[in-house]
Design an enzyme around this catalytic site. Structure first.
Site, PDB file in Angstrom:
ATOM      1  N   SER A  47      46.922  72.991  37.218  1.00  0.00           N
ATOM      2  CA  SER A  47      45.269  73.281  38.068  1.00  0.00           C
ATOM      3  C   SER A  47      44.901  72.945  39.265  1.00  0.00           C
ATOM      4  O   SER A  47      44.138  73.395  39.800  1.00  0.00           O
ATOM      5  CB  SER A  47      45.325  71.662  37.374  1.00  0.00           C
ATOM      6  OG  SER A  47      45.015  71.310  36.114  1.00  0.00           O
ATOM      7  N   LYS A  95      42.671  75.892  39.887  1.00  0.00           N
ATOM      8  CA  LYS A  95      41.112  75.489  39.491  1.00  0.00           C
ATOM      9  C   LYS A  95      40.586  75.392  40.508  1.00  0.00           C
ATOM     10  O   LYS A  95      39.532  75.968  41.069  1.00  0.00           O
ATOM     11  CB  LYS A  95      41.087  74.001  39.013  1.00  0.00           C
ATOM     12  CG  LYS A  95      41.857  74.386  37.551  1.00  0.00           C
ATOM     13  CD  LYS A  95      42.061  73.191  36.877  1.00  0.00           C
ATOM     14  CE  LYS A  95      42.209  72.544  35.147  1.00  0.00           C
ATOM     15  NZ  LYS A  95      42.802  71.461  34.985  1.00  0.00           N
ATOM     16  N   TYR A 119      42.093  81.967  32.154  1.00  0.00           N
ATOM     17  CA  TYR A 119      42.540  80.526  32.298  1.00  0.00           C
ATOM     18  C   TYR A 119      44.010  81.017  32.166  1.00  0.00           C
ATOM     19  O   TYR A 119      44.650  80.141  33.070  1.00  0.00           O
ATOM     20  CB  TYR A 119      41.741  79.934  31.288  1.00  0.00           C
ATOM     21  CG  TYR A 119      41.921  78.642  31.830  1.00  0.00           C
ATOM     22  CD1 TYR A 119      41.058  77.500  32.563  1.00  0.00           C
ATOM     23  CD2 TYR A 119      42.998  77.607  30.871  1.00  0.00           C
ATOM     24  CE1 TYR A 119      42.097  76.302  32.179  1.00  0.00           C
ATOM     25  CE2 TYR A 119      43.319  76.975  31.307  1.00  0.00           C
ATOM     26  CZ  TYR A 119      42.988  76.043  32.348  1.00  0.00           C
ATOM     27  OH  TYR A 119      43.097  74.421  32.129  1.00  0.00           O
ATOM     28  N   TYR A 133      42.859  63.814  39.295  1.00  0.00           N
ATOM     29  CA  TYR A 133      42.421  63.445  38.201  1.00  0.00           C
ATOM     30  C   TYR A 133      41.649  62.115  37.939  1.00  0.00           C
ATOM     31  O   TYR A 133      41.353  61.436  39.178  1.00  0.00           O
ATOM     32  CB  TYR A 133      43.326  63.853  36.814  1.00  0.00           C
ATOM     33  CG  TYR A 133      43.827  64.996  36.994  1.00  0.00           C
ATOM     34  CD1 TYR A 133      43.156  66.475  36.621  1.00  0.00           C
ATOM     35  CD2 TYR A 133      45.271  64.835  36.891  1.00  0.00           C
ATOM     36  CE1 TYR A 133      43.718  67.374  36.676  1.00  0.00           C
ATOM     37  CE2 TYR A 133      46.271  66.131  37.005  1.00  0.00           C
ATOM     38  CZ  TYR A 133      45.323  67.212  37.124  1.00  0.00           C
ATOM     39  OH  TYR A 133      46.621  68.795  37.029  1.00  0.00           O
ATOM     40  N   VAL A 188      50.517  70.521  36.181  1.00  0.00           N
ATOM     41  CA  VAL A 188      51.481  69.652  35.002  1.00  0.00           C
ATOM     42  C   VAL A 188      52.742  70.131  35.791  1.00  0.00           C
ATOM     43  O   VAL A 188      53.499  69.513  35.066  1.00  0.00           O
ATOM     44  CB  VAL A 188      50.927  69.518  33.825  1.00  0.00           C
ATOM     45  CG1 VAL A 188      50.154  68.850  33.480  1.00  0.00           C
ATOM     46  CG2 VAL A 188      49.967  70.507  33.341  1.00  0.00           C
TER      47      VAL A 188
HETATM   48  N1  GLN Z   1      47.455  74.931  32.519  1.00  0.00           N
HETATM   49  C1  GLN Z   1      47.978  73.734  32.421  1.00  0.00           C
HETATM   50  C2  GLN Z   1      46.050  72.877  30.946  1.00  0.00           C
HETATM   51  O1  GLN Z   1      45.238  73.967  30.677  1.00  0.00           O
HETATM   52  C3  GLN Z   1      46.943  72.718  33.447  1.00  0.00           C
HETATM   53  C4  GLN Z   1      46.644  71.366  33.504  1.00  0.00           C
HETATM   54  C5  GLN Z   1      47.443  70.304  34.456  1.00  0.00           C
HETATM   55  O2  GLN Z   1      47.688  71.377  35.080  1.00  0.00           O
HETATM   56  N2  GLN Z   1      46.718  69.232  34.513  1.00  0.00           N
HETATM   57  O3  GLN Z   1      46.718  72.234  29.919  1.00  0.00           O
END
Ligand code: GLN
Length: 315
Positions: A71, A74, A199, A251, A269
């Site tokens: 993430s 992003k 993505y 988050y 994550v």
């Molecule tokens: N690639 C992960 C997903 O889409 C990214 C989510 C994350 O890092 N929280 O679930």
């Protein structure tokens, strides 16, 4: 010695002890396994790199281990989409508010009109943003994203970790269902599978703490690389990205992080955290054991310790 130099010396001196104290927290966390390949990450690893505007780096712990951005990516795909389309077009597709829900929740897409993702840092929002990246094919879009990440990290060898990418692509039922829902509602344009492919790839870019610290440094200095002097991102877009990092970057623990640490941050994550002390440092952290909200348990503890010790909170 100038006061900045004195602080940097103190950081260097204290960092190894702080890392070892925070590492103990890993025992209470869990390595992500919904992307099977991520479960191979070492549970009690913890590393950090802190870079200042002159390129001096303080690092400690397992800062050499490679991890995928997840993430964290992003933030930069949002910036690229803003550079490609401008603010109005991006905010037509995603909102500006935190959700209070998990990063992969689709609950509010159904409940709250007009049914666009609440912000670009939750999965639904990031998938919508990825669909806005310019390019005539998924390959070209991925190539542009990679070129942008490489430029910001000042590292031409950044690349997609194929095993993590394949592992996510093979198991992404939830993200896939989000993509199709967004397509149905007219939020996502183009081919859903192609958007998801870009993505998954940008989430799977492999980095070290030093790469993340270097990318964060550009944000910490308003979009101009303080080391090369090159303007890489318009200041306004850095401002937008840093604001989202503060309100939604951790988050549904973003409020807590703002209170305990008080710095813009984005986690992934894989256990990575990108954060910064605006105008001073870019910071990259990795600690794969996650807390219940999906943030690195030891990494958050380490940032709390550092922020308190050096009085870094922006608030
Ligand atoms: N690639 C992960 C997903 O889409 C990214 C989510 C994350 O890092 N929280 O679930």
């Amino acid at each position: 010695m100038p006061s900045d130099d004195i602080e940097f010396e103190r950081i260097r001196e204290k960092l190894p002890g702080f890392v070892e104290a925070s590492r103990k927290r890993s025992a209470h966390g869990k390595v992500a396994s919904y992307i099977p390949e991520l479960s191979k990450m070492p549970k009690d690893a913890l590393g950090i790199a802190i870079m200042d505007g002159n390129g001096r780096t303080a690092s400690a712990g397992d800062c050499e281990i490679a991890f995928t951005m997840q993430s964290i990516s992003k933030v930069f795909t949002l910036i690229l989409a803003l550079m490609d389309n401008g603010e109005a077009a991006v905010f037509d597709k995603v909102g500006m508010e935190p959700t209070g829900d998990n990063f992969n929740s689709m609950l509010k897409l159904e409940l709250v009109q007009p049914g666009i993702p609440f912000n670009p840092l939750i999965n639904a929002g990031a998938i919508a943003v990825t669909s806005l990246i310019a390019g005539s094919s998924p390959q070209e879009k991925t190539g542009r994203v990679l070129a942008f990440f490489r430029q910001l990290a000042d590292n031409p060898s950044l690349d997609v970790d194929k095993s993590v990418y394949e592992s996510e692509a093979a198991t992404a039922n939830l993200n896939r269902s989000m993509g199709y829902l967004l397509k149905d509602r007219g939020v996502l344009e183009g081919n859903v599978e192609e958007v998801l492919d870009v993505y998954f790839r940008h989430c799977s870019v492999s980095v070290t703490c030093a790469d993340i610290a270097r990318m964060a440094l550009v944000l910490a200095f308003g979009g101009t690389d303080p080391i090369t002097g090159k303007p890489l991102i318009p200041r306004r877009y850095v401002q937008i990205a840093k604001t989202f990092m503060t309100t939604c970057g951790m988050y549904n623990a973003s409020g807590e992080f703002a209170i305990q640490v008080g710095l813009p941050a984005k986690s992934g994550v894989s256990g990575g955290i990108l954060t910064m002390v605006p105008g001073r440092y870019g910071i990259g952290v990795v600690g794969p054991a996650l807390n219940g909200k999906g943030n690195s348990i030891a990494g958050v503890h380490l940032m709390e310790t550092l922020s308190r010790e050096f009085d870094w909170s922006m608030f």
